[in-house]
Write a protein that holds these residues in place. Structure first.
Motif, PDB file in Angstrom:
ATOM      1  N   UNK A  73       0.860  -1.178   0.000  1.00  0.00           N
ATOM      2  CA  UNK A  73       0.000   0.000   0.000  1.00  0.00           C
ATOM      3  C   UNK A  73       0.894   1.224   0.000  1.00  0.00           C
ATOM      4  N   UNK A  74       1.180   1.723  -1.179  1.00  0.00           N
ATOM      5  CA  UNK A  74       2.163   2.792  -1.308  1.00  0.00           C
ATOM      6  C   UNK A  74       1.545   4.188  -1.279  1.00  0.00           C
ATOM      7  N   UNK A  75       0.245   4.276  -0.976  1.00  0.00           N
ATOM      8  CA  UNK A  75      -0.452   5.551  -0.862  1.00  0.00           C
ATOM      9  C   UNK A  75      -1.212   5.591   0.456  1.00  0.00           C
TER      10      UNK A  75
ATOM     11  N   UNK B 286       9.161  17.203 -15.838  1.00  0.00           N
ATOM     12  CA  UNK B 286       7.918  17.648 -16.454  1.00  0.00           C
ATOM     13  C   UNK B 286       6.799  17.579 -15.426  1.00  0.00           C
ATOM     14  N   UNK B 287       5.978  18.607 -15.368  1.00  0.00           N
ATOM     15  CA  UNK B 287       4.838  18.596 -14.458  1.00  0.00           C
ATOM     16  C   UNK B 287       3.632  17.865 -15.034  1.00  0.00           C
ATOM     17  N   UNK B 288       3.814  17.196 -16.175  1.00  0.00           N
ATOM     18  CA  UNK B 288       2.753  16.379 -16.759  1.00  0.00           C
ATOM     19  C   UNK B 288       2.903  14.907 -16.412  1.00  0.00           C
ATOM     20  N   UNK B 289       4.126  14.485 -16.095  1.00  0.00           N
ATOM     21  CA  UNK B 289       4.378  13.081 -15.764  1.00  0.00           C
ATOM     22  C   UNK B 289       5.365  13.027 -14.600  1.00  0.00           C
ATOM     23  N   UNK B 290       5.407  11.866 -13.957  1.00  0.00           N
ATOM     24  CA  UNK B 290       6.352  11.687 -12.868  1.00  0.00           C
ATOM     25  C   UNK B 290       5.652  11.589 -11.522  1.00  0.00           C
ATOM     26  N   UNK B 291       6.385  11.251 -10.467  1.00  0.00           N
ATOM     27  CA  UNK B 291       5.779  11.059  -9.139  1.00  0.00           C
ATOM     28  C   UNK B 291       5.009  12.292  -8.685  1.00  0.00           C
TER      29      UNK B 291
ATOM     30  N   UNK C  21      15.337  15.479  -8.441  1.00  0.00           N
ATOM     31  CA  UNK C  21      14.149  16.310  -8.607  1.00  0.00           C
ATOM     32  C   UNK C  21      13.306  16.422  -7.345  1.00  0.00           C
ATOM     33  N   UNK C  22      13.398  15.481  -6.441  1.00  0.00           N
ATOM     34  CA  UNK C  22      12.634  15.582  -5.202  1.00  0.00           C
ATOM     35  C   UNK C  22      13.348  16.420  -4.151  1.00  0.00           C
ATOM     36  N   UNK C  23      14.487  17.031  -4.524  1.00  0.00           N
ATOM     37  CA  UNK C  23      15.233  17.905  -3.611  1.00  0.00           C
ATOM     38  C   UNK C  23      15.572  19.254  -4.232  1.00  0.00           C
ATOM     39  N   UNK C  24      15.619  19.327  -5.544  1.00  0.00           N
ATOM     40  CA  UNK C  24      15.948  20.571  -6.246  1.00  0.00           C
ATOM     41  C   UNK C  24      14.916  20.759  -7.351  1.00  0.00           C
ATOM     42  N   UNK C  25      14.081  21.784  -7.200  1.00  0.00           N
ATOM     43  CA  UNK C  25      12.911  21.948  -8.054  1.00  0.00           C
ATOM     44  C   UNK C  25      12.979  23.283  -8.792  1.00  0.00           C
TER      45      UNK C  25
ATOM     46  N   UNK D 250       5.217  11.984   1.208  1.00  0.00           N
ATOM     47  CA  UNK D 250       4.784  12.948   0.197  1.00  0.00           C
ATOM     48  C   UNK D 250       4.842  12.416  -1.223  1.00  0.00           C
ATOM     49  N   UNK D 251       5.875  11.667  -1.571  1.00  0.00           N
ATOM     50  CA  UNK D 251       6.026  11.120  -2.915  1.00  0.00           C
ATOM     51  C   UNK D 251       6.228   9.614  -2.830  1.00  0.00           C
ATOM     52  N   UNK D 252       5.661   8.897  -3.779  1.00  0.00           N
ATOM     53  CA  UNK D 252       5.799   7.447  -3.842  1.00  0.00           C
ATOM     54  C   UNK D 252       7.051   7.122  -4.656  1.00  0.00           C
TER      55      UNK D 252
END
Length: 361
Positions: free
Chosen positions: A74-76, A127-132, A158-162, A310-312
């Motif tokens: 259960x990853x969510x 890309x803000x269209x795809x990805x975690x 990307x989960x540390x520098x946006x 926050x992110x899977x």
């Protein structure tokens, strides 16, 4: 029919182009320069850990694919993650930590405000269209965080520098970006002024608002595209005149924590990565038990677990990291705080752990 097909193809091509429009910029710049080449961590064209490490062992990619399809975890979260709205702050004296989710946190230390690895985008992706995608909303708008003295980055994943968060912080404030070697190339491409970029090698430091920010070793890797390890990764010691905080960034467990604790500790609090571990990448992310061991090596005070919720990004259950760290902290009688996203913790008087996440497991 041909015209309809051509029109549909044109629409599809336009949609793809729109989705990928920021990708070249998000990939960042190309690090170069004498300081990089002279770093003890840099050889053969890339940065290295102190010890040999594996990001994915042989056969790991196939194992991950099987786990993704058939793992059954259960990853969510099973419901909405509770968020704590911003509260008026009368004084920034003392030591307070606000956790925004994943690795993003604000450290208010001895009158200074240090923002760690801020990621406010909906996805941790080029890309803000795809990805975690986020599993809970951002608890506070960036405008509600307020002015900060420094933005500290642990590494360039990307989960540390946006990109969009950096752009907003550049536009709305004057904080200096204190980053490991090479990451300045990304910031320059994103139009961060040169005078606001400070790049450090391990054990180098920079002082801002009376606080010393020390880049300390970590065991990880870097890369925003096909090339890896062209920028350095780091953990951080945040040292004020009265208080000290450690932030692990992303890292495997290694014997360097004892030296960091001896040289820069003891710490009043440590923000330690506990999530996104897996058996196929044992050297570059800690398990919760290893996170507790690192906290002990560092001579940490209050343990605040980060890099979960926050992110899977891995194959464990959503709540597993925090359940395991709570159990391990109890076994060692280590003070622990598990804030809800957006919650501001007074390190001198932390709230009791109440298991708020268990209703969502």
């Amino acid at each position: 029919m041909k015209k309809v097909t051509a029109a549909l193809l044109g629409v599809a091509a336009g949609a793809v182009a729109w989705a990928l429009r920021d990708v070249p910029t998000a990939l960042g710049g190309t690090p170069r320069g004498k300081r990089i080449r002279r770093s003890p961590q840099f050889r053969d064209g890339r940065f290295h850990n102190a010890e040999h490490t594996r990001t994915v062992p042989p056969g790991g990619a196939a194992d991950m694919a099987r786990e993704l399809l058939f793992g059954g975890q259960q990853r969510h979260p099973a419901g909405e993650v509770p968020l704590v709205p911003p509260v008026p702050v009368r004084s920034a004296d003392g030591l307070h930590v606000t956790w925004y989710g994943h690795a993003s946190a604000l450290v208010e230390i001895d009158g200074a405000r240090i923002l760690l690895d801020p990621v406010w985008s909906e996805r941790c992706s080029p890309s803000q269209a795809v990805g975690p995608k986020r599993l809970h909303p951002v608890p506070h708008a960036l405008s509600e965080v307020g002015q900060v003295d420094a933005v500290v980055i642990s590494h360039d994943h990307y989960d540390h520098l946006d990109l969009s968060t950096v752009r907003e912080l550049t536009r709305t404030g004057d904080a200096v970006f204190v980053v490991p070697l090479g990451i300045g190339a990304h910031l320059r491409r994103w139009q961060v002024p040169e005078e606001r970029i400070v790049e450090l090698d391990w054990d180098e430091s920079h002082e801002v608002a009376g606080i010393r920010l020390i880049a300390s070793p970590a065991q990880h890797f870097s890369g925003r595209g096909l090339r890896r390890d062209t920028t350095l990764w780091a953990s951080w010691a945040v040292v004020g005149p009265r208080h000290r905080v450690y932030y692990s960034g992303d890292t495997g467990y290694f014997d360097g924590y004892r030296r960091v604790g001896a040289e820069y500790g003891p710490f009043d609090a440590s923000l330690i990565q506990i999530g996104a571990y897996g058996r196929d990448w044992p050297d570059i992310h800690m398990t919760p038990e290893q996170g507790v061991a690192a906290h002990r090596d560092l001579r940490g005070g209050l343990l605040i677990p980060v890099h979960w919720a926050t992110f899977n990004l891995a194959f464990h259950d959503w709540a597993e990291p925090v359940d395991r760290v709570w159990r391990e902290a109890k076994a060692w009688e280590i003070p622990l705080a598990v804030p809800r996203p957006g919650e501001r913790i007074d390190v001198a008087d932390p709230p009791a752990v109440d298991g708020w996440w268990q209703a969502l497991a």
